[in-house]
Design a protein around this motif. Structure first.
Motif, PDB file in Angstrom:
ATOM      1  N   PRO A  65       0.824  -1.211   0.000  1.00 21.03           N
ATOM      2  CA  PRO A  65       0.000   0.000   0.000  1.00 21.03           C
ATOM      3  C   PRO A  65       0.859   1.263   0.000  1.00 21.03           C
ATOM      4  CG  PRO A  65      -0.831  -1.584   1.589  1.00 21.03           C
ATOM      5  CD  PRO A  65       0.495  -2.110   1.111  1.00 21.03           C
ATOM      6  N   GLY A  66       0.380   2.286  -0.714  1.00 22.02           N
ATOM      7  CA  GLY A  66       1.138   3.524  -0.796  1.00 22.02           C
ATOM      8  C   GLY A  66       2.381   3.360  -1.628  1.00 22.02           C
ATOM      9  N   VAL A  67       3.366   4.201  -1.373  1.00 21.46           N
ATOM     10  CA  VAL A  67       4.639   4.142  -2.085  1.00 21.46           C
ATOM     11  C   VAL A  67       5.758   4.518  -1.121  1.00 21.46           C
ATOM     12  CG1 VAL A  67       3.697   4.705  -4.374  1.00 21.46           C
ATOM     13  CG2 VAL A  67       4.390   6.555  -2.837  1.00 21.46           C
ATOM     14  N   LEU A  68       6.992   4.253  -1.528  1.00 20.00           N
ATOM     15  CA  LEU A  68       8.170   4.786  -0.859  1.00 20.00           C
ATOM     16  C   LEU A  68       8.693   5.950  -1.689  1.00 20.00           C
ATOM     17  CD1 LEU A  68      10.068   1.508   0.146  1.00 20.00           C
ATOM     18  CD2 LEU A  68       8.579   2.915   1.582  1.00 20.00           C
ATOM     19  N   VAL A  69       9.134   6.996  -1.012  1.00 16.93           N
ATOM     20  CA  VAL A  69       9.631   8.189  -1.693  1.00 16.93           C
ATOM     21  C   VAL A  69      11.023   8.515  -1.174  1.00 16.93           C
ATOM     22  CG1 VAL A  69       9.227  10.621  -2.215  1.00 16.93           C
ATOM     23  CG2 VAL A  69       7.283   9.077  -1.915  1.00 16.93           C
ATOM     24  N   HIS A  70      11.974   8.655  -2.097  1.00 17.67           N
ATOM     25  CA  HIS A  70      13.317   9.080  -1.727  1.00 17.67           C
ATOM     26  C   HIS A  70      13.353  10.607  -1.828  1.00 17.67           C
ATOM     27  CE1 HIS A  70      17.707   9.649  -1.929  1.00 17.67           C
ATOM     28  NE2 HIS A  70      17.783   8.484  -1.310  1.00 17.67           N
ATOM     29  N   ALA A  71      13.381  11.270  -0.681  1.00 15.85           N
ATOM     30  CA  ALA A  71      13.348  12.734  -0.631  1.00 15.85           C
ATOM     31  C   ALA A  71      14.347  13.228   0.398  1.00 15.85           C
ATOM     32  CB  ALA A  71      11.952  13.234  -0.272  1.00 15.85           C
ATOM     33  N   GLU A  72      15.098  14.244   0.015  1.00 16.27           N
ATOM     34  CA  GLU A  72      16.109  14.846   0.896  1.00 16.27           C
ATOM     35  C   GLU A  72      17.081  13.797   1.418  1.00 16.27           C
ATOM     36  OE1 GLU A  72      13.912  16.931   3.883  1.00 16.27           O
ATOM     37  OE2 GLU A  72      13.199  18.469   2.485  1.00 16.27           O
ATOM     38  N   GLY A  73      17.423  12.860   0.548  1.00 18.90           N
ATOM     39  CA  GLY A  73      18.436  11.870   0.891  1.00 18.90           C
ATOM     40  C   GLY A  73      17.965  10.718   1.751  1.00 18.90           C
ATOM     41  N   ARG A  74      16.651  10.659   2.044  1.00 19.85           N
ATOM     42  CA  ARG A  74      16.113   9.569   2.866  1.00 19.85           C
ATOM     43  C   ARG A  74      14.903   8.962   2.192  1.00 19.85           C
ATOM     44  NH1 ARG A  74      14.824  11.329   8.829  1.00 19.85           N
ATOM     45  NH2 ARG A  74      14.699   9.065   9.012  1.00 19.85           N
ATOM     46  N   VAL A  75      14.574   7.738   2.592  1.00 17.81           N
ATOM     47  CA  VAL A  75      13.394   7.056   2.066  1.00 17.81           C
ATOM     48  C   VAL A  75      12.256   7.201   3.072  1.00 17.81           C
ATOM     49  CG1 VAL A  75      12.414   4.853   1.338  1.00 17.81           C
ATOM     50  CG2 VAL A  75      14.770   5.426   0.734  1.00 17.81           C
ATOM     51  N   LEU A  80       9.829   5.884  -5.421  1.00 17.33           N
ATOM     52  CA  LEU A  80       9.838   7.071  -6.268  1.00 17.33           C
ATOM     53  C   LEU A  80      11.008   7.965  -5.897  1.00 17.33           C
ATOM     54  CD1 LEU A  80       6.047   8.029  -5.888  1.00 17.33           C
ATOM     55  CD2 LEU A  80       7.071   6.413  -7.499  1.00 17.33           C
ATOM     56  N   ASP A  81      11.535   8.682  -6.880  1.00 20.15           N
ATOM     57  CA  ASP A  81      12.624   9.627  -6.624  1.00 20.15           C
ATOM     58  C   ASP A  81      12.076  11.043  -6.660  1.00 20.15           C
ATOM     59  OD1 ASP A  81      15.159  10.781  -6.291  1.00 20.15           O
ATOM     60  OD2 ASP A  81      15.342  11.041  -8.459  1.00 20.15           O
ATOM     61  N   ALA A  82      12.003  11.694  -5.491  1.00 18.90           N
ATOM     62  CA  ALA A  82      11.551  13.080  -5.418  1.00 18.90           C
ATOM     63  C   ALA A  82      12.700  14.065  -5.542  1.00 18.90           C
ATOM     64  CB  ALA A  82      10.804  13.323  -4.100  1.00 18.90           C
ATOM     65  N   ASP A  83      13.926  13.615  -5.280  1.00 15.16           N
ATOM     66  CA  ASP A  83      15.081  14.529  -5.320  1.00 15.16           C
ATOM     67  C   ASP A  83      15.490  14.873  -6.745  1.00 15.16           C
ATOM     68  OD1 ASP A  83      15.241  14.656  -2.577  1.00 15.16           O
ATOM     69  OD2 ASP A  83      16.644  12.975  -2.417  1.00 15.16           O
ATOM     70  N   ARG A  84      15.198  13.987  -7.698  1.00 15.37           N
ATOM     71  CA  ARG A  84      15.491  14.223  -9.117  1.00 15.37           C
ATOM     72  C   ARG A  84      16.986  14.499  -9.341  1.00 15.37           C
ATOM     73  NH1 ARG A  84      10.963  18.324 -11.361  1.00 15.37           N
ATOM     74  NH2 ARG A  84      11.421  17.274 -13.331  1.00 15.37           N
ATOM     75  N   ARG A  85      17.821  13.705  -8.705  1.00 16.68           N
ATOM     76  CA  ARG A  85      19.273  13.869  -8.837  1.00 16.68           C
ATOM     77  C   ARG A  85      19.899  12.790  -9.710  1.00 16.68           C
ATOM     78  NH1 ARG A  85      20.418  15.192  -2.414  1.00 16.68           N
ATOM     79  NH2 ARG A  85      19.336  17.230  -2.384  1.00 16.68           N
ATOM     80  N   GLY A  86      19.080  12.093 -10.448  1.00 18.60           N
ATOM     81  CA  GLY A  86      19.577  11.060 -11.342  1.00 18.60           C
ATOM     82  C   GLY A  86      18.520  10.737 -12.371  1.00 18.60           C
ATOM     83  N   PRO A  87      18.800   9.816 -13.264  1.00 17.79           N
ATOM     84  CA  PRO A  87      17.875   9.544 -14.372  1.00 17.79           C
ATOM     85  C   PRO A  87      16.658   8.712 -14.000  1.00 17.79           C
ATOM     86  CG  PRO A  87      19.782   8.104 -14.518  1.00 17.79           C
ATOM     87  CD  PRO A  87      20.060   9.056 -13.386  1.00 17.79           C
ATOM     88  N   LEU A  98      20.738   4.173  -8.590  1.00 20.78           N
ATOM     89  CA  LEU A  98      20.069   3.151  -7.787  1.00 20.78           C
ATOM     90  C   LEU A  98      20.797   2.911  -6.471  1.00 20.78           C
ATOM     91  CD1 LEU A  98      19.111   0.568 -10.568  1.00 20.78           C
ATOM     92  CD2 LEU A  98      17.604   2.179  -9.396  1.00 20.78           C
ATOM     93  N   ALA A  99      22.106   3.031  -6.481  1.00 18.38           N
ATOM     94  CA  ALA A  99      22.859   2.877  -5.228  1.00 18.38           C
ATOM     95  C   ALA A  99      22.416   3.927  -4.212  1.00 18.38           C
ATOM     96  CB  ALA A  99      24.354   2.982  -5.506  1.00 18.38           C
ATOM     97  N   ALA A 100      22.175   5.163  -4.692  1.00 18.30           N
ATOM     98  CA  ALA A 100      21.720   6.227  -3.792  1.00 18.30           C
ATOM     99  C   ALA A 100      20.278   5.996  -3.348  1.00 18.30           C
ATOM    100  CB  ALA A 100      21.850   7.578  -4.490  1.00 18.30           C
ATOM    101  N   LEU A 101      19.417   5.540  -4.263  1.00 16.73           N
ATOM    102  CA  LEU A 101      18.013   5.348  -3.923  1.00 16.73           C
ATOM    103  C   LEU A 101      17.827   4.209  -2.928  1.00 16.73           C
ATOM    104  CD1 LEU A 101      16.306   5.750  -7.431  1.00 16.73           C
ATOM    105  CD2 LEU A 101      16.406   7.419  -5.583  1.00 16.73           C
ATOM    106  N   TYR A 102      18.516   3.099  -3.157  1.00 18.09           N
ATOM    107  CA  TYR A 102      18.350   1.948  -2.274  1.00 18.09           C
ATOM    108  C   TYR A 102      19.292   1.971  -1.077  1.00 18.09           C
ATOM    109  CZ  TYR A 102      15.309  -0.390  -5.677  1.00 18.09           C
ATOM    110  OH  TYR A 102      14.260  -0.721  -6.511  1.00 18.09           O
ATOM    111  N   GLY A 103      20.300   2.835  -1.135  1.00 13.54           N
ATOM    112  CA  GLY A 103      21.247   2.898  -0.036  1.00 13.54           C
ATOM    113  C   GLY A 103      22.095   1.656   0.081  1.00 13.54           C
TER     114      GLY A 103
END
Length: 454
Positions: A86-96, A318-325, A367-372
């Motif tokens: 349910p819902g989504v995960l969002v990568h924002a401000e360097g955190r999920v 989802l990537d909210a930071d938009r720091r990659g493709p 992806l390394a940044a998004l998944y940590g």
């Protein structure tokens, strides 16, 4: 092989989901139908590549369990849907963070739960929980403050209960401007709604018609994001397999159409009473000169495999930071285990646009940044780029573009409706309805008139 003398009531050109949906409605009404497809397989853009036990979608479009056409289209009774968490995960401000998931009744976000109760899930599709998914981790904090979460829940709850007719009657403007005009905080738009609509409509700039965006958000609010079990091609293959044998004929290239026949490159002419063009927009315009071709958004899907999943959640990230493709990504084997061999994880990631330079390295770093986690040991399986992936839906946008060009000649596809799987299926529904109306009118005898005495 087609026999030159072969006849049918209706010939459908194109075996994508729109054409196959229309074929089912026509066949159910007793109209003999032939579907011609130039490719060696059905599905159009909903195709899946099989590599070493992996099932890799070429476009990776998301479905919602709340799409009405999934339960209204004959032939989809056996469709199995694998829902995301349910819902989504969002990568924002360097955190999920977690966002958009239903809360317990009576909480600050209980409005969303209440809204879901108004809409029943599709009756004909099976929603299968992924048995291998571990319980949802609580390590990811919710997105924003408690007030932000309450506002978001209230907004989703409201849109879930608004009838579609009222949504379509709202003033139309670009989605970003519409959200701002409704008082949605900028941090909520940037942190959640923009990346969510990028995933649903492939529009990170929020230029899509606000009506189309509202329909997408409504579907998200009352249903669950999901994928067909076994790959995207499961849906069109199910539709094709449920038609009478011989209805769908692949490897047949149509070169021209008229109201009473189609000409093929290798198999001569097939005569009929009506023709429905259900190809992509560019191919349709070649067969129907003057048909408007909308601009399209390109999409690139990158598939990796790893020994271990980078996270255990069956969630869309989802990537909210938009720091990659990468716009969004998921460990898709956690959602649908049938898409990867046992003991392997499948990570599918979507890039909105053309592939970046040095695609694998650039995407892997993001992806390394998004998944940590480290990604250097991941194996690249495939990169699929689709130029005409999703129609651009700028305002003013006609969500119900005409499917009847003239009596005997019709057109359908997501370029005639919303640029979603729901839109493609619904356009086929509309085209079949228009076609049946014309065929019925053509076969209804004119009442005889009694001569008047002079």
């Amino acid at each position: 092989m087609l026999e030159p003398a072969c006849q049918a009531d209706v010939v459908i050109v194109g075996a994508g989901v729109a054409g196959l949906s229309a074929a089912h409605r026509l066949n159910s009404a007793g109209v003999s139908t032939v579907v011609l497809e130039a490719a060696p397989h059905v599905g159009g853009r909903m195709t899946t590549e099989k590599i070493d036990g992996f099932r890799l979608d070429r476009v990776g479009r998301l479905l919602c369990t709340s799409y009405p056409e999934l339960r209204l289209t004959a032939g989809l009774d056996g469709l199995a849907l694998r829902p995301f968490a349910p819902g989504v995960l969002v990568h924002a401000e360097g955190r999920v963070h977690r966002a958009g998931e239903p809360a317990s009744a009576g909480g600050a976000r209980g409005a969303l739960d209440a809204a879901r109760a108004f809409v029943s899930p599709p009756r004909r599709t099976r929603q299968i929980p992924a048995a291998t998914v571990q319980p949802v981790s609580r390590a990811f904090p919710p997105l924003g403050s408690a007030l932000d979460q309450a506002r978001l829940a209230a907004a989703l709850g409201r849109i879930a209960t608004v009838p579609v007719e009222r949504l379509l009657a709202r003033p139309e403007r670009p989605a970003g401007r519409a959200l701002a005009a409704r008082g949605m905080p900028a941090r909520t738009v940037e942190g959640f709604l923009r990346p969510l609509l990028a995933a649903l409509l492939c529009d990170p700039d929020l230029t899509t018609s606000s009506r189309c965006a509202d329909l997408a958000l409504r579907a998200f609010a009352i249903g669950r994001l999901c994928v067909p079990e076994g790959g995207a091609d499961a849906l069109p293959e199910l539709l094709a397999g449920a038609l009478p044998p011989g209805t769908v004929r692949t490897g047949v290239r149509v070169t021209s159409v008229s109201t009473t026949s189609v000409a093929t490159a290798e198999h001569g002419e097939l005569r009929c009473r009506a023709v429905l063009v259900a190809t992509g927009a560019r191919d349709a315009a070649e067969l129907l000169p003057g048909l408007r071709v909308p601009p399209f958004r390109p999409v690139t899907v990158v598939h990796h495999t790893a020994d271990e999943p980078p996270m255990t959640d069956a969630a869309l990230l989802l990537d909210a930071d938009r720091r990659g493709p990468v716009a969004h990504t998921a460990v898709i084997s956690q959602v649908d285990p049938s898409r990867a061999p046992v003991g392997r994880a499948l990570i599918s990631s979507t890039v909105l646009g053309a592939p970046p330079a040095d695609t694998d390295r650039t995407v892997r770093a993001h992806l390394a940044a998004l998944y940590g986690t480290a990604t250097h040991r991941w194996e690249l399986l495939a990169v699929h780029h689709t130029r005409d992936a999703v129609p651009v839906m700028l305002p003013p946008y006609d969500l119900r573009r005409p499917v009847r060009l003239l009596a005997g000649l019709y057109v359908c596809g997501d370029h005639r409706d919303t640029g979603t799987v729901q839109g493609a299926l619904h356009s086929g529904h509309r085209a079949a309805t228009a076609l049946l109306t014309d065929l019925h009118t053509a076969t209804t005898p004119t009442p005889a008139t009694t001569p008047t005495a002079a």
